[in-house]
Design a protein around this motif. Structure first.
Motif, mmCIF file in Angstrom:
data_model
loop_
_atom_site.group_PDB
_atom_site.id
_atom_site.type_symbol
_atom_site.label_atom_id
_atom_site.label_comp_id
_atom_site.label_asym_id
_atom_site.label_seq_id
_atom_site.Cartn_x
_atom_site.Cartn_y
_atom_site.Cartn_z
ATOM 1 N N SER A 1 0.802 -1.310 -0.150
ATOM 2 C CA SER A 1 0.012 -0.042 -0.055
ATOM 3 C C SER A 1 0.849 1.157 -0.047
ATOM 4 O O SER A 1 2.092 1.005 0.511
ATOM 5 N N ASP A 2 0.230 2.370 -0.504
ATOM 6 C CA ASP A 2 1.070 3.514 -0.436
ATOM 7 C C ASP A 2 0.022 4.767 0.009
ATOM 8 O O ASP A 2 -1.132 4.289 0.427
ATOM 9 N N GLU A 3 0.569 5.993 0.140
ATOM 10 C CA GLU A 3 -0.225 7.086 0.522
ATOM 11 C C GLU A 3 -0.475 8.140 -0.447
ATOM 12 O O GLU A 3 -0.470 9.460 -0.299
ATOM 13 N N GLY A 4 -0.463 7.561 -1.991
ATOM 14 C CA GLY A 4 -0.959 8.546 -2.737
ATOM 15 C C GLY A 4 -2.370 8.671 -2.999
ATOM 16 O O GLY A 4 -3.322 8.473 -2.311
ATOM 17 N N PRO A 5 -2.722 9.161 -4.138
ATOM 18 C CA PRO A 5 -4.210 9.565 -4.430
ATOM 19 C C PRO A 5 -5.284 8.350 -4.684
ATOM 20 O O PRO A 5 -6.310 8.482 -4.516
ATOM 21 N N GLY A 6 -4.473 6.874 -4.841
ATOM 22 C CA GLY A 6 -5.303 5.713 -4.869
ATOM 23 C C GLY A 6 -6.082 5.707 -6.224
ATOM 24 O O GLY A 6 -5.594 6.524 -7.310
ATOM 25 N N ILE A 7 -6.760 4.596 -6.485
ATOM 26 C CA ILE A 7 -7.569 4.480 -7.552
ATOM 27 C C ILE A 7 -8.979 4.578 -7.559
ATOM 28 O O ILE A 7 -9.577 4.506 -6.410
ATOM 29 N N PRO A 8 -9.575 5.331 -8.296
ATOM 30 C CA PRO A 8 -11.059 5.671 -8.198
ATOM 31 C C PRO A 8 -11.918 4.494 -8.081
ATOM 32 O O PRO A 8 -11.411 3.630 -8.628
ATOM 33 N N GLU A 9 -12.779 4.561 -7.519
ATOM 34 C CA GLU A 9 -13.759 3.567 -7.189
ATOM 35 C C GLU A 9 -14.463 3.100 -8.491
ATOM 36 O O GLU A 9 -14.418 1.728 -8.356
ATOM 37 N N GLU A 10 -14.557 3.841 -9.513
ATOM 38 C CA GLU A 10 -15.047 3.422 -10.670
ATOM 39 C C GLU A 10 -14.042 2.507 -11.519
ATOM 40 O O GLU A 10 -14.293 1.833 -12.446
ATOM 41 N N SER A 11 -12.773 2.912 -11.329
ATOM 42 C CA SER A 11 -11.643 1.927 -11.984
ATOM 43 C C SER A 11 -11.314 0.919 -11.411
ATOM 44 O O SER A 11 -10.604 0.016 -12.034
ATOM 45 N N MET A 12 -11.784 0.300 -10.179
ATOM 46 C CA MET A 12 -11.228 -0.827 -9.482
ATOM 47 C C MET A 12 -11.457 -1.854 -10.069
ATOM 48 O O MET A 12 -10.716 -2.901 -10.071
ATOM 49 N N SER A 13 -12.850 -2.085 -10.877
ATOM 50 C CA SER A 13 -12.936 -3.481 -11.637
ATOM 51 C C SER A 13 -12.294 -3.547 -12.734
ATOM 52 O O SER A 13 -12.184 -4.528 -13.423
ATOM 53 N N ARG A 14 -11.495 -2.606 -13.157
ATOM 54 C CA ARG A 14 -10.665 -2.738 -14.479
ATOM 55 C C ARG A 14 -9.306 -2.648 -14.177
ATOM 56 O O ARG A 14 -8.518 -2.844 -15.324
ATOM 57 N N VAL A 15 -8.919 -2.647 -13.067
ATOM 58 C CA VAL A 15 -7.352 -2.620 -12.750
ATOM 59 C C VAL A 15 -6.583 -3.693 -13.353
ATOM 60 O O VAL A 15 -5.452 -3.549 -13.951
ATOM 61 N N PHE A 16 -7.216 -4.884 -13.313
ATOM 62 C CA PHE A 16 -6.490 -6.155 -13.754
ATOM 63 C C PHE A 16 -6.775 -6.547 -15.079
ATOM 64 O O PHE A 16 -6.248 -7.605 -15.618
ATOM 65 N N THR A 17 -7.333 -5.489 -16.050
ATOM 66 C CA THR A 17 -7.579 -6.026 -17.411
ATOM 67 C C THR A 17 -6.395 -5.361 -18.225
ATOM 68 O O THR A 17 -5.779 -4.599 -17.784
ATOM 69 N N ARG A 18 -6.390 -5.858 -19.362
ATOM 70 C CA ARG A 18 -5.347 -5.171 -20.371
ATOM 71 C C ARG A 18 -5.284 -3.886 -20.508
ATOM 72 O O ARG A 18 -6.588 -3.266 -20.620
ATOM 73 N N PHE A 19 -4.246 -3.243 -20.709
ATOM 74 C CA PHE A 19 -4.239 -1.921 -21.189
ATOM 75 C C PHE A 19 -4.621 -0.661 -20.165
ATOM 76 O O PHE A 19 -4.692 0.304 -20.441
ATOM 77 N N TRP A 20 -4.934 -1.221 -18.866
ATOM 78 C CA TRP A 20 -5.571 -0.400 -18.047
ATOM 79 C C TRP A 20 -4.412 0.297 -17.184
ATOM 80 O O TRP A 20 -3.306 -0.409 -16.951
ATOM 81 N N ARG A 21 -4.278 1.782 -17.255
ATOM 82 C CA ARG A 21 -3.291 2.562 -16.916
ATOM 83 C C ARG A 21 -3.725 3.455 -15.806
ATOM 84 O O ARG A 21 -4.844 4.073 -15.937
ATOM 85 N N GLY A 22 -3.075 3.488 -14.608
ATOM 86 C CA GLY A 22 -3.638 4.405 -13.507
ATOM 87 C C GLY A 22 -3.285 5.766 -13.627
ATOM 88 O O GLY A 22 -3.744 6.525 -12.972
ATOM 89 N N SER A 23 -2.349 6.225 -14.376
ATOM 90 C CA SER A 23 -1.749 7.435 -14.708
ATOM 91 C C SER A 23 -1.250 7.629 -16.207
ATOM 92 O O SER A 23 -1.121 6.499 -16.857
ATOM 93 N N LYS A 24 -0.610 8.720 -16.653
ATOM 94 C CA LYS A 24 -0.291 8.914 -17.793
ATOM 95 C C LYS A 24 1.200 8.723 -17.724
ATOM 96 O O LYS A 24 2.095 9.685 -18.582
ATOM 97 N N ARG A 25 1.789 8.161 -16.868
ATOM 98 C CA ARG A 25 3.206 7.965 -16.630
ATOM 99 C C ARG A 25 3.972 6.916 -17.177
ATOM 100 O O ARG A 25 4.820 6.277 -16.921
ATOM 101 N N GLY A 26 3.381 6.623 -18.508
ATOM 102 C CA GLY A 26 4.010 5.545 -19.452
ATOM 103 C C GLY A 26 3.697 4.102 -18.761
ATOM 104 O O GLY A 26 2.612 4.031 -17.970
ATOM 105 N N GLY A 27 4.530 3.128 -19.337
ATOM 106 C CA GLY A 27 3.922 1.760 -19.098
ATOM 107 C C GLY A 27 2.850 1.145 -20.337
ATOM 108 O O GLY A 27 2.120 2.109 -20.994
#
Length: 392
Positions: A322-348
């Motif tokens: 766990s970290d202390e950042g902004p976290g993942i929006p509630e509406e995005s949690m169901s898509r976190v483990f899908t292909r091409f999901w990116r939590g930010s625009k910092r590459g990857g």
């Protein structure tokens, strides 16, 4: 007789129909189902089937047209029942040729038993997946029933789009490092004597880093292929999770992260864990790098025994990052483990967490995402003990 198709072969006998013999269109009930294929005979209502079902009798007339077929073709069942098959279901191939005269189910070779699934067109150019089965009383006898299955193309289109996205992502991710490798090597070969040793070293280090990036991307693609096909191989060995976590933290500190940023809590005693050490390193590396790159504040890693999925008395090891950042929006949690999901625009590439989930599940474990105590993202995975059978 169905228009555009050869006449069905005559039945062997014109005597009254015996029990179990195929009915004609006139025997269809008020719901459009002939005797022997309705819900009273099988216990299954054709309207309950997820795919379109169209059945034509020995004379080539439609006796069953279920709700899914009506939805896919936009033709009411009442309009299709009793009509010739090629009129009720006017199909064309992708070249515009009428499908039923080409296949001729009633008048073609007596050894045929159907048509494999293929893309055909309905009036208006709408695509549909069609397969057919020719039902005969004996292998070379006349066709007594033609059973047609219809499917929409939406699922296949989604798969094709996913493959196209994967190709586009790979092409994009490969272009940058390969351009760099090509540019620096071409420059060094053409103007080697003009550069100082420090300049040469810098160029070669850049080439090495970009080559490593390409290697990692190819490894990710191979992992995705193995996960999707169920061929991900595990070489189970005893794994010391706390030691593995310590190695990854040390690597991040060596790479420039402050040692104070990491907090490790171990609650023991931990059960002996048998897993693939390389795959476990891959999971830990991805989760810790994500926490450092996308999170903020202290990165907390908790290691503790936990009940594993399966038998009530089975134990496992749970790791929480766990970290202390902004976290993942509630509406995005169901898509976190899908292909091409990116939590930010910092590459990857957006493939890392998809691979992490595949690796954990291949071990028989589970992984979840939630909001951490500090407000950031919290990933928790549990690996079962999974001792090899030959040691039990």
């Amino acid at each position: 007789m169905a228009v555009g198709m050869s006449s069905p072969r005559p039945a062997h006998s014109t005597a009254p129909r015996a029990a179990g013999e195929e009915p004609d269109a006139s025997a269809a009930g008020p719901d459009g189902l002939g005797a022997g294929i309705g819900p009273d005979a099988t216990g299954i209502d054709p309207d309950d089937l997820p795919d379109g079902l169209v059945v034509a009798d020995a004379s080539g007339h439609v006796v069953c047209f279920n709700a899914a077929a009506a939805r896919i073709t936009a033709t009411p069942a009442a309009e299709a029942i009793g009509r010739p098959l090629d009129v009720a279901l006017p199909l064309e191939d992708l070249k515009g040729k009428r499908w039923w005269p080409l296949t001729d189910p009633y008048g073609g070779l007596a050894t045929r038993n159907g048509q494999p699934e293929r893309n055909l067109l309905l009036p208006g150019g709408r695509e549909v997946l069609v397969s057919a089965r020719y039902v005969r009383e004996h292998p070379t006898g006349p066709v007594r029933r033609v059973v047609v299955c219809l499917r929409g193309t939406e699922a296949r289109r989604r798969t094709e789009r996913s493959h196209a996205e994967l190709i586009a992502t790979v092409a994009h991710e490969l272009r940058s490092p390969l351009t760099s490798v090509k540019g620096f090597t071409a420059t060094l070969l053409a103007k080697w004597e003009r550069f100082t040793d420090d300049q040469k070293r810098l160029m070669l280090e850049t080439v090495d880093a970009d080559a490593g990036r390409v290697t990692r991307l190819i490894a990710e693609l191979l992992d995705i292929s193995r996960i999707d096909s169920g061929r991900l191989e595990l070489r189970r060995q005893p794994v010391d999770i706390p030691a593995a976590v310590a190695r990854h933290i040390q690597a991040l500190i060596t790479g420039g992260q402050a040692a104070e940023r990491f907090l490790v809590r171990t609650r023991g005693p931990l059960p002996d864990l048998w897993a693939d050490p390389d795959k476990v390193d891959q999971v830990l590396g991805n989760l810790l790098e994500n926490a450092v790159r996308h999170g903020e504040g202290t990165v907390t890693i908790e290691i503790a025994p936990a009940p594993a999925q399966g038998a009530d008395d089975e134990t496992g090891t749970a790791v929480t990052v766990s970290d202390e950042g902004p976290g993942i929006p509630e509406e995005s949690m169901s898509r976190v483990f899908t292909r091409f999901w990116r939590g930010s625009k910092r590459g990857g590439t957006g493939l890392g967490l998809y691979i992490v989930k595949g690796i954990v599940e291949a071990h028989g474990g589970t992984i979840t995402v939630d909001r951490g105590p500090g407000g950031g993202a919290e990933f928790r995975f549990i690996l079962p003990v999974s001792m090899p059978a030959y040691l039990v």
